[in-house]
Design a protein around this motif. Structure first.
Motif, PDB file in Angstrom:
ATOM      1  N   ALA A 112      37.065  12.673  70.727  1.00 61.46           N
ATOM      2  CA  ALA A 112      38.344  13.126  71.262  1.00 61.46           C
ATOM      3  C   ALA A 112      39.430  13.065  70.206  1.00 61.46           C
ATOM      4  O   ALA A 112      40.217  13.991  70.045  1.00 61.46           O
ATOM      5  N   ARG A 169      37.527  20.063  76.521  1.00 57.83           N
ATOM      6  CA  ARG A 169      37.794  20.711  75.239  1.00 57.83           C
ATOM      7  C   ARG A 169      36.923  21.940  74.984  1.00 57.83           C
ATOM      8  O   ARG A 169      37.294  22.812  74.195  1.00 57.83           O
ATOM      9  N   SER A 186      35.618  15.183  76.034  1.00 62.57           N
ATOM     10  CA  SER A 186      37.034  15.091  75.692  1.00 62.57           C
ATOM     11  C   SER A 186      37.800  16.129  76.502  1.00 62.57           C
ATOM     12  O   SER A 186      37.463  17.310  76.489  1.00 62.57           O
ATOM     13  N   ASP A 212      45.572  13.824  75.647  1.00 64.26           N
ATOM     14  CA  ASP A 212      44.113  13.807  75.590  1.00 64.26           C
ATOM     15  C   ASP A 212      43.561  12.703  76.486  1.00 64.26           C
ATOM     16  O   ASP A 212      44.154  11.631  76.636  1.00 64.26           O
ATOM     17  N   ALA A 221      39.688  10.831  77.471  1.00 60.63           N
ATOM     18  CA  ALA A 221      38.273  10.681  77.136  1.00 60.63           C
ATOM     19  C   ALA A 221      37.499  10.240  78.371  1.00 60.63           C
ATOM     20  O   ALA A 221      37.945   9.368  79.123  1.00 60.63           O
TER      21      ALA A 221
END
Length: 320
Positions: free
Chosen positions: A25, A123, A151, A170, A172
């Motif tokens: 990530a 992602r 991620s 972000d 994870a």
């Protein structure tokens, strides 16, 4: 003695897996986009210092880089309660939007029927979710998400203090992670028995129009139900950095003139590249999402995922 050793081994294995996901990530985020506060020279985010309906997120005439590439903008910060969440359906995500004074924001201006729109996407551009969290009196938002390992990027689209902003962070999710390849560009998407056809040209830096035609079992859908004040909502995410574009149906009041089968949008892609488009529409009292991959060229060349203008809602007859 064997029990402590086994416990330590299990904890160590979990920590290694977690560090692996966190490392992926961090590496992806560092490689494709800023995650820290905006500098004074950064372009405005969604609606900031611009009229409503313009700016990067709306694809207006002054569109620059897409929004959502930074955690902080104009003193406002997206603060997740934790950067790691377990995989699974209904996983609660909690977060706050902190104002310039560092305190949680509790006053928002409603946009499209909601105080805040939350988009979560992995992602690799899978697992897309557009949800509307609930906020408590102290300014903490909570929303259930369906999370797979990998991620993720979380984007909060909001308006406060007279300015629209998109803040990103972000997230994870530990576990075995196998990225999925991006689907090839195509003019047709299928979802829950519905066929959605994309028509139009996209070109970087230019005002572009798209039409999405919706049919079911070969019959055009002419009784779409309003969803958040419109007959369709379109979100575009740029492959790589997940730059965010949120656009709504074209028209004087932002609402399509008829409830289908066609919904028209106008936007301005900021750069050439690959984008993933997500159309939310409501029919039969359920919201569904159709997804497209689009290659956006420079200049006025046609996008790779478009189809010729015609009539009806098939790939050959997409626009009446």
């Amino acid at each position: 003695m064997s029990r402590p050793v086994g416990t330590a081994a299990r904890v160590g294995a979990f920590a290694l897996a977690l560090l692996t996901v966190l490392g992926v990530a961090w590496g992806v985020g560092a490689a494709v986009g800023p995650v820290g506060p905006a500098s004074a020279g950064d372009p405005p985010a969604h609606g900031q210092d611009a009229p409503a309906g313009s700016g990067p997120a709306a694809g207006g005439p002054d569109a620059g880089p897409p929004a959502g590439l930074q955690v902080s903008d104009g003193g406002y910060t997206l603060a997740l309660d934790g950067p790691v969440l377990p995989a699974g359906p209904g996983t609660p995500l909690s977060f706050r939007v902190l104002g310039p004074d560092g305190a949680p924001v509790t006053a928002y201006e409603e946009e499209h029927g909601e105080d805040l729109h939350l988009v979560a996407v992995r992602r690799d551009l899978t697992g897309y979710q557009h949800v509307h969290p609930e906020r408590d009196a102290e300014g903490t938002w909570t929303a259930p998400l369906d999370l797979a390992p990998g991620s993720w990027r979380v984007l909060a689209d909001l308006t406060t203090g007279g300015a629209g902003r998109v803040l990103g962070a972000d997230l994870a999710v530990p576990g075995e992670f196998a990225p999925e390849p991006l689907p090839a560009p195509a003019a047709t998407a299928e979802v829950d028995g519905y066929t959605v056809v994309l028509t139009g040209d996209l070109a970087a830096g230019q005002e572009s129009e798209l039409t999405l035609g919706i049919s079911r079992d070969g019959v055009p859908v002419t009784d779409l139900q309003p969803y958040l004040g419109a007959y369709g909502h379109l979100v575009a995410l740029r492959d790589g950095d997940l730059g965010y574009l949120h656009v709504h149906p074209a028209g004087d009041d932002g609402v399509a003139p008829a409830p289908g089968p066609h919904v028209e949008f106008a936007t301005r892609p900021p750069s050439p590249g690959t984008y993933r488009l997500f159309l939310d529409f409501r029919h039969g009292d359920a919201v569904r999402t159709a997804a497209f991959t689009v290659e956006v060229p420079a200049g006025a060349a046609p996008a790779g995922a478009t189809a010729p203008h015609g009539h009806g809602t098939t790939a050959e007859e997409a626009h009446g």
